[in-house]
Design a protein around this motif. Structure first.
Motif, PDB file in Angstrom:
ATOM      1  N   SER A  57       0.809  -1.216   0.000  1.00  0.00           N
ATOM      2  CA  SER A  57       0.000   0.000   0.000  1.00  0.00           C
ATOM      3  C   SER A  57       0.847   1.273   0.000  1.00  0.00           C
ATOM      4  O   SER A  57       2.030   1.243   0.313  1.00  0.00           O
ATOM      5  CB  SER A  57      -0.954  -0.010   1.191  1.00  0.00           C
ATOM      6  N   MET A  58       0.210   2.363  -0.371  1.00  0.00           N
ATOM      7  CA  MET A  58       0.851   3.680  -0.390  1.00  0.00           C
ATOM      8  C   MET A  58       0.181   4.536   0.672  1.00  0.00           C
ATOM      9  O   MET A  58      -0.893   4.196   1.162  1.00  0.00           O
ATOM     10  CB  MET A  58       0.672   4.315  -1.775  1.00  0.00           C
ATOM     11  N   ILE A  59       0.799   5.653   1.016  1.00  0.00           N
ATOM     12  CA  ILE A  59       0.198   6.502   2.042  1.00  0.00           C
ATOM     13  C   ILE A  59      -0.668   7.587   1.407  1.00  0.00           C
ATOM     14  O   ILE A  59      -0.623   7.832   0.206  1.00  0.00           O
ATOM     15  CB  ILE A  59       1.242   7.123   2.992  1.00  0.00           C
ATOM     16  N   VAL A  60      -1.435   8.228   2.269  1.00  0.00           N
ATOM     17  CA  VAL A  60      -2.351   9.273   1.860  1.00  0.00           C
ATOM     18  C   VAL A  60      -2.076  10.497   2.721  1.00  0.00           C
ATOM     19  O   VAL A  60      -1.908  10.389   3.937  1.00  0.00           O
ATOM     20  CB  VAL A  60      -3.812   8.778   2.048  1.00  0.00           C
ATOM     21  N   LEU A  61      -2.001  11.654   2.059  1.00  0.00           N
ATOM     22  CA  LEU A  61      -1.822  12.914   2.782  1.00  0.00           C
ATOM     23  C   LEU A  61      -3.187  13.526   3.067  1.00  0.00           C
ATOM     24  O   LEU A  61      -4.121  13.393   2.274  1.00  0.00           O
ATOM     25  CB  LEU A  61      -0.987  13.893   1.952  1.00  0.00           C
ATOM     26  N   MET A  62      -3.264  14.215   4.198  1.00  0.00           N
ATOM     27  CA  MET A  62      -4.488  14.913   4.603  1.00  0.00           C
ATOM     28  C   MET A  62      -4.092  16.271   5.149  1.00  0.00           C
ATOM     29  O   MET A  62      -2.943  16.473   5.533  1.00  0.00           O
ATOM     30  CB  MET A  62      -5.227  14.106   5.668  1.00  0.00           C
ATOM     31  N   ASN A  63      -5.074  17.188   5.193  1.00  0.00           N
ATOM     32  CA  ASN A  63      -4.739  18.526   5.685  1.00  0.00           C
ATOM     33  C   ASN A  63      -5.641  19.027   6.808  1.00  0.00           C
ATOM     34  O   ASN A  63      -5.517  20.166   7.214  1.00  0.00           O
ATOM     35  CB  ASN A  63      -4.728  19.528   4.531  1.00  0.00           C
ATOM     36  N   ALA A  64      -6.559  18.184   7.276  1.00  0.00           N
ATOM     37  CA  ALA A  64      -7.467  18.659   8.325  1.00  0.00           C
ATOM     38  C   ALA A  64      -8.078  17.491   9.097  1.00  0.00           C
ATOM     39  O   ALA A  64      -8.196  16.386   8.570  1.00  0.00           O
ATOM     40  CB  ALA A  64      -8.586  19.487   7.697  1.00  0.00           C
ATOM     41  N   GLU A  65      -8.481  17.777  10.328  1.00  0.00           N
ATOM     42  CA  GLU A  65      -9.143  16.770  11.166  1.00  0.00           C
ATOM     43  C   GLU A  65     -10.391  16.233  10.474  1.00  0.00           C
ATOM     44  O   GLU A  65     -10.672  15.040  10.518  1.00  0.00           O
ATOM     45  CB  GLU A  65      -9.571  17.386  12.509  1.00  0.00           C
ATOM     46  N   LYS A  66     -11.145  17.126   9.837  1.00  0.00           N
ATOM     47  CA  LYS A  66     -12.378  16.731   9.152  1.00  0.00           C
ATOM     48  C   LYS A  66     -12.086  15.645   8.106  1.00  0.00           C
ATOM     49  O   LYS A  66     -12.835  14.685   7.970  1.00  0.00           O
ATOM     50  CB  LYS A  66     -12.991  17.977   8.495  1.00  0.00           C
ATOM     51  N   MET A  67     -10.974  15.806   7.389  1.00  0.00           N
ATOM     52  CA  MET A  67     -10.596  14.825   6.376  1.00  0.00           C
ATOM     53  C   MET A  67     -10.244  13.495   7.037  1.00  0.00           C
ATOM     54  O   MET A  67     -10.592  12.430   6.542  1.00  0.00           O
ATOM     55  CB  MET A  67      -9.418  15.359   5.544  1.00  0.00           C
ATOM     56  N   MET A  68      -9.551  13.563   8.172  1.00  0.00           N
ATOM     57  CA  MET A  68      -9.207  12.339   8.915  1.00  0.00           C
ATOM     58  C   MET A  68     -10.471  11.580   9.297  1.00  0.00           C
ATOM     59  O   MET A  68     -10.549  10.371   9.129  1.00  0.00           O
ATOM     60  CB  MET A  68      -8.428  12.672  10.195  1.00  0.00           C
ATOM     61  N   TYR A  69     -11.462  12.312   9.810  1.00  0.00           N
ATOM     62  CA  TYR A  69     -12.691  11.656  10.247  1.00  0.00           C
ATOM     63  C   TYR A  69     -13.528  11.145   9.072  1.00  0.00           C
ATOM     64  O   TYR A  69     -14.336  10.243   9.245  1.00  0.00           O
ATOM     65  CB  TYR A  69     -13.512  12.572  11.153  1.00  0.00           C
TER      66      TYR A  69
END
Length: 191
Positions: A57-69
């Motif tokens: 697998s590859m990783i995923v970038l996120m920029n906010a808590e909302k995206m994490m949830y």
């Protein structure tokens, strides 16, 4: 790089990504290859370009808590503490992701994610309103390039767009990787 330059590159990269393309771009660690993390076809293009098995697998970038949830229903409290206390970019591997391409999810039902503050990545995801795939800009098994100049012709020719921010300083070091299970088992994969 000026804000105008970054905004122009965000616009160009977004146009490619929304049409299922893959980009070569600077991250907070190394130069990466990326796409919309919800587009399984685009994810497959990256696996093919890297000559990488889809089980890795590859990783995923996120920029906010909302995206994490939106990707993880349950996020252990310690995950937030690790991200807050980390002095360098840190990738967390968490259990039971959802709302991402199925070919990004590891066989053990985990996904590696990293929150980013780097301006280009941050603004691109703000525009996409989705997570961004991130994998090093090399063929699987080959060394990770430390600078844009070290990226192979195969990779340069294989992406749909090269973000024109070659003068952006990237850390040139991969992130720390920590696996954090919902059972609160913590395992450092790469210090």
């Amino acid at each position: 790089m000026s804000t105008e330059d970054i905004n122009a590159e965000v616009h160009n990269a977004f146009e490619v990504i929304k049409n299922g393309g893959i980009i070569l771009y600077p991250t907070d660690t190394v130069w990466g290859i990326g796409c919309d993390a919800t587009n399984a076809e685009a994810v497959s293009k990256i696996y093919a370009l890297k000559r990488r098995e889809e089980t890795k697998s590859m990783i995923v970038l996120m920029n906010a808590e909302k995206m994490m949830y939106s990707v993880f229903k349950d996020i252990p409290e310690v995950a937030w503490q690790i991200m807050d206390l980390s002095e360098k970019p840190t990738t967390l591997i968490l259990d039971n992701p959802r709302n991402v391409a199925s070919n990004l999810i590891a066989p053990d039902k985990t996904l590696g994610i990293r929150m980013v503050k780097e301006p280009f990545c941050f603004k691109l995801m703000e525009r996409m309103k989705k997570p961004l795939v991130s994998t090093s800009a090399n063929v699987s098994g080959m060394p990770t390039p430390n600078s844009f100049k070290e990226i192979s012709r195969h990779i340069l020719d294989g992406v749909d767009y090269i973000v024109n921010l070659q003068h952006n300083k990237v850390a040139a070091k991969p992130s720390t990787i920590i696996k954090l299970g919902n059972d609160l088992q913590v395992k450092v994969i790469r210090p």
